[in-house]
Design a protein around this motif. Structure first.
Motif, PDB file in Angstrom:
ATOM      1  N   THR A   1       0.759  -0.829   0.116  1.00  0.00           N
ATOM      2  CA  THR A   1      -0.054  -0.148  -0.185  1.00  0.00           C
ATOM      3  C   THR A   1       0.923   1.443  -0.013  1.00  0.00           C
ATOM      4  OG1 THR A   1      -0.052  -0.036   2.357  1.00  0.00           O
ATOM      5  CG2 THR A   1      -1.712  -1.241   1.261  1.00  0.00           C
ATOM      6  N   GLY A   2       0.348   2.192  -0.466  1.00  0.00           N
ATOM      7  CA  GLY A   2       1.118   3.466  -0.476  1.00  0.00           C
ATOM      8  C   GLY A   2       1.082   4.179   0.720  1.00  0.00           C
ATOM      9  N   PRO A   3       1.633   5.360   0.788  1.00  0.00           N
ATOM     10  CA  PRO A   3       1.625   6.359   2.080  1.00  0.00           C
ATOM     11  C   PRO A   3       0.247   6.506   2.464  1.00  0.00           C
ATOM     12  CG  PRO A   3       2.222   7.380   0.427  1.00  0.00           C
ATOM     13  CD  PRO A   3       2.216   6.201  -0.264  1.00  0.00           C
ATOM     14  N   THR A   4      -0.171   6.795   3.708  1.00  0.00           N
ATOM     15  CA  THR A   4      -1.431   6.959   4.448  1.00  0.00           C
ATOM     16  C   THR A   4      -1.717   8.474   4.130  1.00  0.00           C
ATOM     17  OG1 THR A   4      -0.510   7.690   6.558  1.00  0.00           O
ATOM     18  CG2 THR A   4      -1.205   5.244   6.217  1.00  0.00           C
ATOM     19  N   GLY A   5      -0.848   9.243   3.856  1.00  0.00           N
ATOM     20  CA  GLY A   5      -1.262  10.668   3.615  1.00  0.00           C
ATOM     21  C   GLY A   5      -2.008  11.226   4.775  1.00  0.00           C
ATOM     22  N   VAL A   6      -2.667  12.555   4.575  1.00  0.00           N
ATOM     23  CA  VAL A   6      -3.221  13.256   5.408  1.00  0.00           C
ATOM     24  C   VAL A   6      -4.835  13.371   5.185  1.00  0.00           C
ATOM     25  CG1 VAL A   6      -3.377  15.553   6.375  1.00  0.00           C
ATOM     26  CG2 VAL A   6      -1.270  14.720   5.488  1.00  0.00           C
ATOM     27  N   GLY A   7      -5.446  13.452   6.140  1.00  0.00           N
ATOM     28  CA  GLY A   7      -6.744  13.346   6.170  1.00  0.00           C
ATOM     29  C   GLY A   7      -7.623  11.918   6.028  1.00  0.00           C
ATOM     30  N   PRO A   8      -8.928  12.193   5.557  1.00  0.00           N
ATOM     31  CA  PRO A   8      -9.663  10.763   5.430  1.00  0.00           C
ATOM     32  C   PRO A   8      -9.287   9.953   4.091  1.00  0.00           C
ATOM     33  CG  PRO A   8     -10.758  12.738   4.566  1.00  0.00           C
ATOM     34  CD  PRO A   8      -9.595  13.311   4.978  1.00  0.00           C
ATOM     35  N   ALA A   9      -9.465   8.796   4.405  1.00  0.00           N
ATOM     36  CA  ALA A   9      -9.192   7.985   3.299  1.00  0.00           C
ATOM     37  C   ALA A   9     -10.004   7.743   2.094  1.00  0.00           C
ATOM     38  CB  ALA A   9      -9.029   6.143   3.955  1.00  0.00           C
ATOM     39  N   LEU A  10     -11.388   8.258   2.057  1.00  0.00           N
ATOM     40  CA  LEU A  10     -12.155   8.190   0.858  1.00  0.00           C
ATOM     41  C   LEU A  10     -12.431   9.639   0.639  1.00  0.00           C
ATOM     42  CD1 LEU A  10     -14.817   5.594   2.038  1.00  0.00           C
ATOM     43  CD2 LEU A  10     -12.793   5.238   0.096  1.00  0.00           C
ATOM     44  N   PRO A  11     -12.697   9.996  -0.651  1.00  0.00           N
ATOM     45  CA  PRO A  11     -12.859  11.025  -1.079  1.00  0.00           C
ATOM     46  C   PRO A  11     -13.884  11.772  -0.286  1.00  0.00           C
ATOM     47  CG  PRO A  11     -12.922   9.372  -2.947  1.00  0.00           C
ATOM     48  CD  PRO A  11     -12.783   8.672  -1.654  1.00  0.00           C
ATOM     49  N   GLY A  12     -13.508  13.210  -0.005  1.00  0.00           N
ATOM     50  CA  GLY A  12     -14.461  14.124   0.305  1.00  0.00           C
ATOM     51  C   GLY A  12     -14.555  14.130   2.009  1.00  0.00           C
ATOM     52  N   GLY A  13     -13.860  12.968   2.452  1.00  0.00           N
ATOM     53  CA  GLY A  13     -14.159  12.487   4.075  1.00  0.00           C
ATOM     54  C   GLY A  13     -15.346  11.737   4.238  1.00  0.00           C
ATOM     55  N   VAL A  14     -15.773  11.008   3.328  1.00  0.00           N
ATOM     56  CA  VAL A  14     -17.107  10.280   3.560  1.00  0.00           C
ATOM     57  C   VAL A  14     -16.705   8.830   4.611  1.00  0.00           C
ATOM     58  CG1 VAL A  14     -18.195  11.000   1.803  1.00  0.00           C
ATOM     59  CG2 VAL A  14     -16.867   8.907   1.394  1.00  0.00           C
ATOM     60  N   SER A  15     -17.652   8.355   5.182  1.00  0.00           N
ATOM     61  CA  SER A  15     -17.549   6.981   5.675  1.00  0.00           C
ATOM     62  C   SER A  15     -18.539   6.208   4.866  1.00  0.00           C
ATOM     63  CB  SER A  15     -18.201   6.870   7.237  1.00  0.00           C
ATOM     64  OG  SER A  15     -19.261   7.163   7.204  1.00  0.00           O
ATOM     65  N   LEU A  16     -18.093   4.647   4.854  1.00  0.00           N
ATOM     66  CA  LEU A  16     -18.657   3.707   4.104  1.00  0.00           C
ATOM     67  C   LEU A  16     -19.196   2.502   4.917  1.00  0.00           C
ATOM     68  CD1 LEU A  16     -19.064   2.527   1.043  1.00  0.00           C
ATOM     69  CD2 LEU A  16     -16.763   1.711   1.560  1.00  0.00           C
ATOM     70  N   SER A  17     -20.572   2.047   4.803  1.00  0.00           N
ATOM     71  CA  SER A  17     -21.108   0.980   5.316  1.00  0.00           C
ATOM     72  C   SER A  17     -22.032   0.170   4.384  1.00  0.00           C
ATOM     73  CB  SER A  17     -21.727   1.202   6.693  1.00  0.00           C
ATOM     74  OG  SER A  17     -22.617   1.984   6.504  1.00  0.00           O
TER      75      SER A  17
ATOM     76  N   ALA B   1     -16.763  11.591   8.148  1.00  0.00           N
ATOM     77  CA  ALA B   1     -16.262  10.283   8.658  1.00  0.00           C
ATOM     78  C   ALA B   1     -15.827  10.379   9.949  1.00  0.00           C
ATOM     79  CB  ALA B   1     -15.016   9.657   7.649  1.00  0.00           C
ATOM     80  N   GLY B   2     -16.405   9.602  10.741  1.00  0.00           N
ATOM     81  CA  GLY B   2     -16.076   9.653  12.341  1.00  0.00           C
ATOM     82  C   GLY B   2     -17.081  10.153  13.165  1.00  0.00           C
ATOM     83  N   LEU B   3     -17.792  11.143  12.593  1.00  0.00           N
ATOM     84  CA  LEU B   3     -18.892  11.738  13.549  1.00  0.00           C
ATOM     85  C   LEU B   3     -20.058  10.907  13.860  1.00  0.00           C
ATOM     86  CD1 LEU B   3     -19.265  15.338  12.744  1.00  0.00           C
ATOM     87  CD2 LEU B   3     -17.573  14.246  14.169  1.00  0.00           C
ATOM     88  N   PRO B   4     -20.783  10.041  12.934  1.00  0.00           N
ATOM     89  CA  PRO B   4     -21.798   9.249  13.248  1.00  0.00           C
ATOM     90  C   PRO B   4     -21.306   8.233  14.271  1.00  0.00           C
ATOM     91  CG  PRO B   4     -21.505   9.444  10.756  1.00  0.00           C
ATOM     92  CD  PRO B   4     -20.386  10.178  11.516  1.00  0.00           C
TER      93      PRO B   4
ATOM     94  N   VAL C   1     -11.766  15.015   8.261  1.00  0.00           N
ATOM     95  CA  VAL C   1     -12.303  15.986   7.131  1.00  0.00           C
ATOM     96  C   VAL C   1     -11.562  17.412   7.092  1.00  0.00           C
ATOM     97  CG1 VAL C   1     -14.214  17.040   6.036  1.00  0.00           C
ATOM     98  CG2 VAL C   1     -14.451  14.747   7.298  1.00  0.00           C
ATOM     99  N   GLY C   2     -11.351  18.060   8.092  1.00  0.00           N
ATOM    100  CA  GLY C   2     -10.610  19.238   8.370  1.00  0.00           C
ATOM    101  C   GLY C   2      -9.273  19.246   7.644  1.00  0.00           C
ATOM    102  N   ALA C   3      -8.500  18.073   8.217  1.00  0.00           N
ATOM    103  CA  ALA C   3      -7.357  18.053   7.663  1.00  0.00           C
ATOM    104  C   ALA C   3      -7.038  17.947   6.151  1.00  0.00           C
ATOM    105  CB  ALA C   3      -6.721  16.843   8.335  1.00  0.00           C
TER     106      ALA C   3
END
Length: 251
Positions: free
Chosen positions: A3-19, A103-106, A199-201
């Motif tokens: 895998t590549g670097p984790t980077g900054v901020g959320p993993a998915l575009p726009g800071g969404v969460s997925l279920s 992501a994270g707030l719910p 998301v802010g990051a």
């Protein structure tokens, strides 16, 4: 696999969460749904979207435009903003991919169920009604508690629909929204911490990237990479609307 670097901020575009949601197949006390339904609830800060993968059903919403019924079939997409009461209705094998902003707030509690007004007005009573047994409890016990929670939310939801019919959506929703704010207010500083770290990051990183690009530079591209998201192990958990498969998507 690498895998590549984790980077900054959320993993998915726009800071969404997925279920992935398998809507409850428990018959509802009010008889709505050919198979069953989830628990009506609302979010205080986050927007939610349903992307239907399979099965049939509907999502019922109560917002500023009153009561609405949105048919769900494979390929359908329905989105609802904060404050919108929503209820998933299962007419058969309803399978939904759920996208949630912030992501994270719910997971940190950005949701309030439509319990009767007396429960919503009492934080201790609400906490007791919303709680489920821990993972060490037998599955049948957790299922029974989730079903009782769903049925209590439907009781309050019935009161809400009656008030919408008698007074209109705005007047009916106002006390529910006020009670929801009172219930979550103490958690909001923690929500801000979660949001700032994810998301802010991500938003700040985009701001820096745009500034650099205008100047003809792009140092962020040197950290380019990909990441694989693994589902959280174990059985699907009991959510508000059904059994949930989740992925870790934090920054």
């Amino acid at each position: 696999m690498t895998t590549g670097p984790t980077g900054v901020g959320p993993a998915l575009p726009g800071g969404v969460s997925l279920s992935r949601l398998a809507v409850y197949d428990w018959p509802a006390p009010d008889g709505v749904g050919l198979v069953g339904s989830g628990s009506p609830h609302l979010h205080l800060a986050s927007t939610e979207a349903y992307v239907v993968l399979g099965g049939a059903g509907a999502v019922h919403t109560v917002g500023a435009d009153g009561f609405r019924e949105h048919a769900l079939a494979p390929g359908a997409v329905v989105s609802f903003t904060p404050g919108t009461v929503h209820r998933a209705v299962n007419d058969g094998d309803l399978d939904v991919l759920v996208l949630m902003s912030n992501a994270g707030l719910p997971e940190a509690g950005d949701a309030v169920l439509t319990f009767p007004a007396a429960v919503l007005a009492d934080p201790a009573a609400y906490a007791a009604a919303v709680a489920l047994p821990g993972p060490e409890a037998p599955d049948e016990g957790r299922a029974a508690a989730a079903r009782r929670r769903r049925d209590l939310a439907l009781e309050g939801y019935g009161e809400l629909l009656d008030a919408v019919g008698r007074h209109g959506a705005a007047e009916a929703l106002a006390p529910l929204h006020a009670a929801a704010v009172a219930l979550v207010r103490a958690r909001v500083p923690r929500w801000r911490e979660v949001w700032e770290a994810s998301v802010g990051a991500g938003a700040r990183a985009t701001d820096v990237a745009l500034t650099d690009l205008v100047a003809g530079a792009a140092p962020h591209l040197a950290a380019a990479g990909a990441r694989a998201l693994a589902p959280v192990p174990g059985p699907r958990r009991y959510g508000m609307c059904g059994r949930l498969q989740t992925w870790r998507v934090g920054g």
